[in-house]
Design a protein around this motif. Structure first.
Motif, PDB file in Angstrom:
ATOM      1  N   PHE A 102     -28.530   9.512  36.456  1.00  0.00           N
ATOM      2  CA  PHE A 102     -29.296   8.628  37.053  1.00  0.00           C
ATOM      3  C   PHE A 102     -29.663   8.585  38.546  1.00  0.00           C
ATOM      4  CE2 PHE A 102     -30.127   4.377  39.084  1.00  0.00           C
ATOM      5  CZ  PHE A 102     -31.189   3.884  38.690  1.00  0.00           C
ATOM      6  N   LEU A 103     -31.164   8.824  38.874  1.00  0.00           N
ATOM      7  CA  LEU A 103     -31.204   9.045  40.166  1.00  0.00           C
ATOM      8  C   LEU A 103     -32.136   7.731  40.594  1.00  0.00           C
ATOM      9  CD1 LEU A 103     -32.956  12.453  40.076  1.00  0.00           C
ATOM     10  CD2 LEU A 103     -30.886  11.661  41.077  1.00  0.00           C
ATOM     11  N   PRO A 104     -31.439   6.917  41.618  1.00  0.00           N
ATOM     12  CA  PRO A 104     -32.087   5.419  41.879  1.00  0.00           C
ATOM     13  C   PRO A 104     -33.666   5.839  42.479  1.00  0.00           C
ATOM     14  CG  PRO A 104     -29.903   5.743  43.005  1.00  0.00           C
ATOM     15  CD  PRO A 104     -30.264   7.106  42.416  1.00  0.00           C
ATOM     16  N   PRO A 105     -34.558   4.706  41.899  1.00  0.00           N
ATOM     17  CA  PRO A 105     -35.776   5.072  42.535  1.00  0.00           C
ATOM     18  C   PRO A 105     -35.971   4.752  43.885  1.00  0.00           C
ATOM     19  CG  PRO A 105     -35.494   2.719  41.351  1.00  0.00           C
ATOM     20  CD  PRO A 105     -34.243   3.556  41.085  1.00  0.00           C
ATOM     21  N   ALA A 106     -37.102   5.555  44.699  1.00  0.00           N
ATOM     22  CA  ALA A 106     -37.409   5.470  45.953  1.00  0.00           C
ATOM     23  C   ALA A 106     -38.198   4.686  46.427  1.00  0.00           C
ATOM     24  CB  ALA A 106     -37.792   7.036  46.413  1.00  0.00           C
ATOM     25  N   ASN A 107     -37.981   3.851  47.653  1.00  0.00           N
ATOM     26  CA  ASN A 107     -38.959   3.028  48.108  1.00  0.00           C
ATOM     27  C   ASN A 107     -39.231   1.714  47.303  1.00  0.00           C
ATOM     28  OD1 ASN A 107     -39.474   4.671  50.136  1.00  0.00           O
ATOM     29  ND2 ASN A 107     -41.209   5.903  48.753  1.00  0.00           N
ATOM     30  N   VAL A 108     -38.092   1.190  46.519  1.00  0.00           N
ATOM     31  CA  VAL A 108     -38.068  -0.052  45.858  1.00  0.00           C
ATOM     32  C   VAL A 108     -36.960  -1.019  46.340  1.00  0.00           C
ATOM     33  CG1 VAL A 108     -37.415  -0.972  43.517  1.00  0.00           C
ATOM     34  CG2 VAL A 108     -38.882   1.181  43.657  1.00  0.00           C
ATOM     35  N   GLU A 109     -37.457  -2.008  46.899  1.00  0.00           N
ATOM     36  CA  GLU A 109     -36.228  -2.886  47.317  1.00  0.00           C
ATOM     37  C   GLU A 109     -35.321  -3.434  46.197  1.00  0.00           C
ATOM     38  OE1 GLU A 109     -35.945  -7.174  49.703  1.00  0.00           O
ATOM     39  OE2 GLU A 109     -38.020  -6.103  49.581  1.00  0.00           O
ATOM     40  N   PRO A 111     -32.730  -6.138  44.555  1.00  0.00           N
ATOM     41  CA  PRO A 111     -32.242  -7.529  44.744  1.00  0.00           C
ATOM     42  C   PRO A 111     -30.633  -7.485  44.909  1.00  0.00           C
ATOM     43  CG  PRO A 111     -32.790  -7.349  42.554  1.00  0.00           C
ATOM     44  CD  PRO A 111     -33.448  -5.872  43.569  1.00  0.00           C
ATOM     45  N   GLU A 112     -30.190  -8.515  45.853  1.00  0.00           N
ATOM     46  CA  GLU A 112     -28.843  -8.913  45.872  1.00  0.00           C
ATOM     47  C   GLU A 112     -27.994  -9.051  44.608  1.00  0.00           C
ATOM     48  OE1 GLU A 112     -26.569  -8.072  48.453  1.00  0.00           O
ATOM     49  OE2 GLU A 112     -28.325  -6.986  49.067  1.00  0.00           O
ATOM     50  N   SER A 113     -28.987  -9.628  43.651  1.00  0.00           N
ATOM     51  CA  SER A 113     -28.517 -10.165  42.417  1.00  0.00           C
ATOM     52  C   SER A 113     -29.446 -10.176  41.766  1.00  0.00           C
ATOM     53  CB  SER A 113     -27.589 -11.714  42.666  1.00  0.00           C
ATOM     54  OG  SER A 113     -28.524 -12.640  43.114  1.00  0.00           O
ATOM     55  N   GLU A 232     -23.806   1.852  44.277  1.00  0.00           N
ATOM     56  CA  GLU A 232     -25.212   1.821  44.979  1.00  0.00           C
ATOM     57  C   GLU A 232     -26.076   2.146  43.573  1.00  0.00           C
ATOM     58  OE1 GLU A 232     -26.355   0.110  47.551  1.00  0.00           O
ATOM     59  OE2 GLU A 232     -24.300  -0.266  47.588  1.00  0.00           O
ATOM     60  N   ALA A 233     -25.778   3.266  43.109  1.00  0.00           N
ATOM     61  CA  ALA A 233     -26.699   3.615  41.987  1.00  0.00           C
ATOM     62  C   ALA A 233     -26.591   2.716  40.662  1.00  0.00           C
ATOM     63  CB  ALA A 233     -26.251   5.037  41.450  1.00  0.00           C
ATOM     64  N   LEU A 234     -25.334   2.313  40.456  1.00  0.00           N
ATOM     65  CA  LEU A 234     -25.174   1.124  39.477  1.00  0.00           C
ATOM     66  C   LEU A 234     -26.140  -0.207  39.775  1.00  0.00           C
ATOM     67  CD1 LEU A 234     -23.829  -0.002  36.980  1.00  0.00           C
ATOM     68  CD2 LEU A 234     -21.836  -0.536  38.157  1.00  0.00           C
ATOM     69  N   LYS A 235     -25.959  -0.522  40.839  1.00  0.00           N
ATOM     70  CA  LYS A 235     -26.839  -1.814  41.491  1.00  0.00           C
ATOM     71  C   LYS A 235     -28.331  -1.427  41.234  1.00  0.00           C
ATOM     72  CE  LYS A 235     -27.406  -4.621  45.589  1.00  0.00           C
ATOM     73  NZ  LYS A 235     -27.087  -4.667  47.057  1.00  0.00           N
ATOM     74  N   ALA A 236     -28.718  -0.343  41.649  1.00  0.00           N
ATOM     75  CA  ALA A 236     -29.934   0.115  41.373  1.00  0.00           C
ATOM     76  C   ALA A 236     -30.725   0.395  39.943  1.00  0.00           C
ATOM     77  CB  ALA A 236     -30.477   1.215  42.328  1.00  0.00           C
ATOM     78  N   ALA A 237     -29.868   0.545  39.235  1.00  0.00           N
ATOM     79  CA  ALA A 237     -29.909   0.682  37.669  1.00  0.00           C
ATOM     80  C   ALA A 237     -29.944  -0.276  36.946  1.00  0.00           C
ATOM     81  CB  ALA A 237     -28.873   1.728  37.086  1.00  0.00           C
ATOM     82  N   VAL A 238     -29.282  -1.481  37.334  1.00  0.00           N
ATOM     83  CA  VAL A 238     -29.116  -2.825  36.692  1.00  0.00           C
ATOM     84  C   VAL A 238     -30.414  -3.610  37.308  1.00  0.00           C
ATOM     85  CG1 VAL A 238     -28.028  -5.180  36.760  1.00  0.00           C
ATOM     86  CG2 VAL A 238     -26.821  -3.086  36.581  1.00  0.00           C
TER      87      VAL A 238
END
Length: 258
Positions: A102-109, A111-113, A232-238
């Protein structure tokens, strides 16, 4: 083992009326039975230790010292070593399953939760029982979330189909499995049936998959893995994909993701 049994017998004799009542309730609710008196005493000793641990932890929760509470479940009479045998096969061979990362998307904010339950993307809690099928539940959980995001419909999908029908993909039913193997299987068939049409039995059985009963939208076209310990990748994926398929070390009091 004789020493453990002796200690269990002493603990059984010293158990308070409250513990004995909790033990009786635990056995009734979870339909527990044991072959010998010695085994029951050992199981009650484990249960008593768990209850004491839960009560101590929840006292800290009430005092604001920890952020979550605990409660007893059907695994309360089992040793940690026994719990860890309930399903996920993490052998060297399985770690070598070919997949994309999985590659986290670029330029996407990010959220903390985020709570996908509030969006309606998560089915109610399910119970695998004493069958080592956690890998199948992890697989369906991710697919149920993706199906909801695609169609707006939340459908409980069949773990039993994965258990019965993906053995040629190296899954082993109640003997354990891997989510990647489930997704590989679902790339080759039309998809998953619902829980209603192919209900969970908690035991190995023959494959009864019927492509005419498949829930539309459950065929897997592709899947990716998140590298271990990449928070960080897991956070972005969720946040951007939806509910993620994970395995958790249930034999540890403080759960840890594998």
């Amino acid at each position: 083992m004789k020493v453990i049994l002796l200690l269990a017998m002493v603990a059984f004799a010293a158990a308070t009326p409250a513990i004995k009542e909790q033990w009786s309730s635990f056995k009734r609710q979870n339909r527990k039975s044991y072959k010998t008196i010695e085994e029951e005493r050992l199981r009650m000793n484990i249960f008593t230790h768990r209850m004491n641990m839960i009560e101590e932890h929840n006292a800290k929760f009430e005092a604001g010292l920890v952020t979550y509470s605990m409660r007893m479940n059907y695994l309360g009479d089992m040793l940690p070593e026994e719990v860890t045998q309930l399903g996920f096969n993490r052998t060297g061979e399985m770690r070598q399953v070919p997949s994309f990362t999985f590659l986290p998307p670029a330029n996407v904010e990010i959220p903390e939760s985020i709570d996908w339950r509030q969006s309606g993307a998560v089915t109610p809690v399910k119970n695998q029982g004493s069958c080592g099928s956690c890998w199948a539940f992890s697989s369906t959980g991710a697919l149920e979330g993706q199906l909801f995001r695609k169609t707006g419909k939340l459908v409980s999908l069949s773990e039993q189909q994965l258990m019965d029908c993906s053995r040629s993909y190296k899954n082993n039913g109640c003997g354990g499995g891997l989510m990647d193997y489930s997704f590989r299987y679902l790339e080759d068939v039309e998809g998953l049936e619902s829980e209603d049409s192919y209900p969970y039995e908690g035991k190995d059985n023959r494959c009864r998959y019927n492509k005419d009963k498949v829930v539309p939208g459950t065929k897997v076209k592709a899947y990716t893995d998140i590298q271990s310990l990449d928070d960080e990748a897991l956070k972005a994926a969720v946040a951007t994909v939806g509910p993620i398929s994970v395995s958790v070390n249930g034999g540890n009091v403080d759960f840890s993701v594998l």
